[in-house]
Write a protein that holds these residues in place. Structure first.
Motif, PDB file in Angstrom:
ATOM      1  N   THR A  82      63.850  53.127  75.409  1.00  0.00           N
ATOM      2  CA  THR A  82      63.347  52.552  74.148  1.00  0.00           C
ATOM      3  C   THR A  82      62.652  53.628  73.320  1.00  0.00           C
ATOM      4  N   LEU A 118      65.308  55.869  71.856  1.00  0.00           N
ATOM      5  CA  LEU A 118      65.978  55.230  70.717  1.00  0.00           C
ATOM      6  C   LEU A 118      65.077  55.218  69.487  1.00  0.00           C
ATOM      7  N   GLU A 119      63.792  54.941  69.709  1.00  0.00           N
ATOM      8  CA  GLU A 119      62.861  54.920  68.581  1.00  0.00           C
ATOM      9  C   GLU A 119      62.750  56.310  67.960  1.00  0.00           C
ATOM     10  N   GLN A 120      62.692  57.342  68.833  1.00  0.00           N
ATOM     11  CA  GLN A 120      62.634  58.711  68.315  1.00  0.00           C
ATOM     12  C   GLN A 120      63.908  59.072  67.555  1.00  0.00           C
ATOM     13  N   ALA A 121      65.076  58.637  68.120  1.00  0.00           N
ATOM     14  CA  ALA A 121      66.344  58.910  67.433  1.00  0.00           C
ATOM     15  C   ALA A 121      66.397  58.201  66.083  1.00  0.00           C
ATOM     16  N   ARG A 122      65.884  56.947  66.051  1.00  0.00           N
ATOM     17  CA  ARG A 122      65.869  56.219  64.777  1.00  0.00           C
ATOM     18  C   ARG A 122      64.981  56.919  63.752  1.00  0.00           C
ATOM     19  N   GLN A 123      63.794  57.367  64.195  1.00  0.00           N
ATOM     20  CA  GLN A 123      62.903  58.071  63.277  1.00  0.00           C
ATOM     21  C   GLN A 123      63.524  59.370  62.792  1.00  0.00           C
ATOM     22  N   ALA A 157      66.725  59.974  62.561  1.00  0.00           N
ATOM     23  CA  ALA A 157      67.803  59.648  61.631  1.00  0.00           C
ATOM     24  C   ALA A 157      67.253  59.291  60.253  1.00  0.00           C
ATOM     25  N   GLU A 158      66.154  58.501  60.238  1.00  0.00           N
ATOM     26  CA  GLU A 158      65.555  58.144  58.950  1.00  0.00           C
ATOM     27  C   GLU A 158      65.019  59.384  58.246  1.00  0.00           C
ATOM     28  N   ASN A 176      67.854  61.306  56.864  1.00  0.00           N
ATOM     29  CA  ASN A 176      68.378  60.657  55.662  1.00  0.00           C
ATOM     30  C   ASN A 176      67.488  60.956  54.461  1.00  0.00           C
TER      31      ASN A 176
END
Length: 883
Positions: free
Chosen positions: A501, A504-509, A511-512, A515
């Motif tokens: 988890t 995934l949270e680090q990957a999401r951050q 990615a954001e 972007n």
């Protein structure tokens, strides 16, 4: 050793596990292979369609040429009567020029006797002139049916090609001769070499004549019958080529008609997926051989996954069964113990004296009734003395011989265990007292105790009706170890879930953040690219006004058009960046649709007319709710694509009602879009290859349409039929006519003479923009004392130097335009009119211009727009009476 009775369930479990594993692996292996074969077969069919379209389009490019040449009066005269040397040379040259223009192999004119009287290769040693071709099928077909087609090896040149022929007729319709064109299709074989698959084309006899692999060429896919052999000899279709056999073994036939084969000759290792597609009007069949070795790998992967899943299910099932059995065993033991206690209580009530006497006479106190129990059991009377026990009780505590005797106080047993440390930490007497007091109270109890050797006992005690106590000791060590292992496993799984988890949270951050960086980079890059583009457009506008020669002005117009196209691409990139980052603001309100569509129809109608197309617009009285600017962008992209990809016919723009919604549709008569490409054309930089090369866009228009549609929550749709055309549509909600705002009052008439003598400052950090702006403004009659960066402008600012207009850039290195303006106003002592010029077109920038009552122009600046805005601001200041 295990008894046969105990080994039998274990054997059955092992047999079921292994048998189920084998069955699951076999089924999964087959399912994985079928699934992979289906996917590869579908992909091969789609690829085969593309190859078929390419082959058909290449032939269709030349199909009309023989028909046109057959109508030529000069060629008709050439075969109507004998030709002299001058006429023959003239016809040869004409065919040579036509062949050079069309880039075909040869053009040959044949008389009614099958003799070639002229040819485009008349200069070559392998000239067709003077050769007889009356035995060739394409000549025979043209003489008999008016046109013909035939693939074969040239009898004169020895080069294979595809022949298209057309009969040359006199005005009465009599056949005078044949005009034939030869097309070499070997270029397709070169294109197929880049594909990983093997592509073949066979004729109606099953002979491969085109192939991406040379060893396949002139292979027989099926045996030739005597009639076919005689026909090949008569037509000399493949003269000089040995027709070699083809050997294969069919392994499987798929639902879609494809096959999985093992190729023997020419030798190919492994299994191959074979797809076929018949080409209409030619008798040819297009084949595609795809390496199916990945099917085995997919089956193995599915088998491994299924085997692991099966073993996991078996392990979980066995674990749950073990827990169920332990629970059932405990319940059964408890029930038996309770029943036994009841029976003993009854016996004690009725024969207490006899039981005690018999127990006192026994040497050991062992009870046969308790021996079958798996727990250790001990019974004491009301005076807390031993009455009965079983051997399991002695074994669990390893009591020495003679310690357990009928009538011995239980206190002695406790004291013996306390000396061995079995009663826990603390004073021994206190521990013994607590246990004796509990027995006297007659309260039932249950607890767990762990011995020094790791054995865990579950201790249950229950009082007897007439006094006394019965206590059972169950060994639950294995159960506790299993529970401990399960807790460890659960903790490990929970820790892995937490770690995953967090990842995934680090990957999401990340990615954001990536972007956001991308959006900033695109905005910055577009701003920097628009700076020289803005200067270039101003230079071109200034240059065009000084050109007197029409040809030079035309060149300037072309340069300006190219810069405008580049401007559109950069604006599209910036729009996509804003749409993805969510910074593009919308202004949704109710408005009448007709003015917007009518303006677009008039603008795009001129472009369509220049392409030889007709654009029809069906007027509408609909009122819709949307953002007019963004909706205009969507429909403009629809119309632009329709004009770009429609070669002939017409385009229709109109609306349909769909319940409570309005659907705007753009119909065209273009080539259509294949179903498998209808989704991908809405992606960035994706475009069809059917447009004119000079008019192909960057592939961003429909990507912007799709994103604007999502932003406005309008549904974008597409219907298309190959060869007939496409319909692009957008569906949006109806609006309320009563809520349409009133039209603004007419703006005052602009007077360009106000620019003459007007003092203008240009503040921009790009020297090219400053130079171009100065050149353009001076051509309009303006005075430009300052055209420089912010530092130079601040150095030259003084109370007496204030201009009438300031052209101000928003971003100038580390400085911002509003901050520079404030410093200039402080030095001037007055605030002149300002036009904010920037590549940033977001809502915040426009709001900044509105709040300060400034003009706003987006880079690259169009000179007419700049001139109109400057005139309007000067006129407004004059009307307001400001100095």
């Amino acid at each position: 050793m295990r008894t046969p009775r105990r080994l039998r369930p274990l054997g059955i479990t092992l047999l079921v596990t292994l048998g189920g594993l084998a069955l699951v692996v076999v089924l999964a292996y087959g399912w994985g292979q079928r699934r992979e074969l289906q996917a590869q077969s579908q992909q091969a069919s789609q690829q085969l369609d593309l190859y078929a379209q390419a082959l058909t389009q290449r032939i269709d490019r030349y199909r009309a040429l023989p028909e046109v040449l057959a109508l030529d009066p000069e060629l008709r005269q050439a075969v109507a009567a004998p030709m002299d040397a001058a006429t023959r040379e003239r016809i040869n040259r004409r065919l040579e020029d036509a062949n050079r223009t069309t880039r075909s192999a040869t053009l040959t004119l044949i008389d009614r006797n099958g003799m070639a009287v002229a040819a485009s290769n008349w200069r070559l040693p392998t000239s067709n002139v003077g050769q007889r071709y009356d035995f060739r099928p394409y000549v025979i077909q043209a003489m008999r049916e008016g046109h013909g087609r035939f693939y074969g090896i040239g009898v004169t040149t020895g080069v294979a090609g595809y022949f298209l022929s057309e009969a040359v007729r006199d005005p009465a319709g009599q056949v005078l001769g044949v005009i034939a064109i030869k097309i070499e299709l070997s270029v397709l074989e070169q294109e197929w070499l880049r594909a990983p698959d093997t592509v073949l084309v066979s004729d109606d006899h099953g002979i491969v004549f085109l192939s991406s692999a040379p060893e396949w060429r002139y292979r027989l896919l099926r045996p030739l019958d005597p009639l076919a052999q005689q026909q090949l000899r008569d037509t000399r279709q493949y003269e000089g080529q040995g027709l070699r056999p083809f050997e294969y073994e069919r392994v499987r036939v798929l639902d879609d008609g494809g096959e999985v084969d093992r190729i023997g000759e020419p030798r190919l290792s492994g299994l191959w997926l074979w797809q076929r597609e018949a080409l209409p009007d030619s008798g040819w069949t297009l084949h595609l051989l795809h390496d199916a070795s990945g099917v085995k790998t997919a089956g193995q992967q599915s088998a491994i996954a299924a085997g692991l899943l099966w073993l996991t299910l078996v392990f979980v099932s066995l674990f749950m069964e073990q827990r169920r059995r332990l629970t059932a065993l405990r319940l059964r033991s408890r029930q038996e113990l309770e029943n036994l206690v009841k029976r003993h209580a009854e016996e004690l009530r009725t024969q207490q004296d006899t039981l005690v006497a018999v127990a006192q006479q026994a040497d050991t106190g062992l009870s046969r009734r308790l021996e079958h129990l798996p727990q250790g059991v001990v019974i004491i009377d009301a005076e807390l003395r031993l009455v009965a026990w079983n051997s399991r009780y002695i074994d669990l505590f390893r009591f020495p011989s003679g310690l357990a005797q009928v009538g011995r106080p239980i206190e002695d047993i406790f004291r013996y265990n306390a000396r061995r440390g079995l009663l826990g930490p603390g004073p021994i007497e206190d521990a013994i007292a607590r246990r004796l007091e509990h027995l006297r109270s007659g309260k039932p109890h249950m607890r767990e105790s762990e011995k020094e050797d790791g054995t865990v006992l579950e201790i249950r005690g229950n009082p007897l009706p007439d006094g006394g106590f019965v206590t059972s000791y169950a060994d639950i060590t294995s159960y506790k170890n299993t529970a401990r292992d399960l807790r460890s496993l659960a903790d490990a799984l929970e820790q892995r879930i937490v770690e995953r988890t967090a990842d995934l949270e680090q990957a999401r951050q990340e990615a954001e953040q990536a972007n956001r960086y991308k959006t900033r980079f695109v905005a910055s890059a577009v701003h920097d690219l628009l700076q020289p583009l803005n200067a270039a457009r101003m230079f071109v506008s200034a240059l065009r006004g000084r050109l007197q020669d029409a040809e030079a002005r035309d060149v300037a117009d072309r340069v300006e058009g190219a810069l405008a196209a580049q401007d559109a691409i950069l604006a599209s990139l910036l729009d996509i960046s804003r749409l993805e980052s969510g910074t593009l603001q919308t202004r949704v309100h109710d408005f009448a649709l007709h003015p917007l569509l009518d303006a677009l129809a008039r603008e795009m109608g001129m472009l369509a007319q220049a392409r030889g197309l007709r654009l029809d617009y069906v007027p509408t009285h609909a009122v819709v709710r949307s953002d007019p600017m963004l909706l205009r962008r969507i429909v403009q992209n629809f119309l632009s694509n329709a004009v770009r990809y429609t070669a002939r016919g017409r385009i229709v723009l109109g609306c349909r009602r769909e319940g409570e919604a309005i659907r705007i549709e753009v119909h065209d008569t273009g080539p259509g879009i294949p179903s498998h490409r209808q989704r991908e054309i809405f992606e960035e930089f994706r475009r069809l290859d059917d447009a004119v090369a000079a008019e192909r866009g960057a592939g961003l228009g429909l990507a912007i349409v799709e994103r604007i549609g999502r932003l406005l929550q309008h549904r974008v749709s597409l219907r298309s039929t190959l060869g007939r055309g496409s319909v692009f549509a957008i569906t949006l909600p109806q609006g309320d006519a009563a809520r349409i705002p009133a039209a603004p009052a007419d703006a005052p008439v602009q007077d360009d003479s106000l620019l003459r003598g007007c003092v203008v400052w240009c503040v921009d950090d790009d020297p090219r923009v400053c130079e171009a702006t100065r050149t353009l403004l001076e051509r309009w009659g303006c005075q430009v004392p300052v055209a420089a960066g912010p530092d130079e402008a601040l150095a030259m600012a003084a109370p007496a130097t204030a201009p009438q207009l300031v052209l101000l850039d928003l971003r100038m290195g580390e400085l911002r335009g509003p901050d520079v303006h404030a410093a200039l106003v402080q030095r001037w002592g007055r605030s002149p009119q300002v036009i904010l010029i920037t590549a940033e077109q977001d809502a915040d920038t426009r709001a900044l211009a509105r709040e300060n009552d400034w003009g706003f122009l987006a880079k690259p600046v169009k000179p007419p727009a700049l001139r109109a805005l400057m005139t309007q601001l000067l006129l407004r200041r004059g009307v307001s009476g400001e100095e």
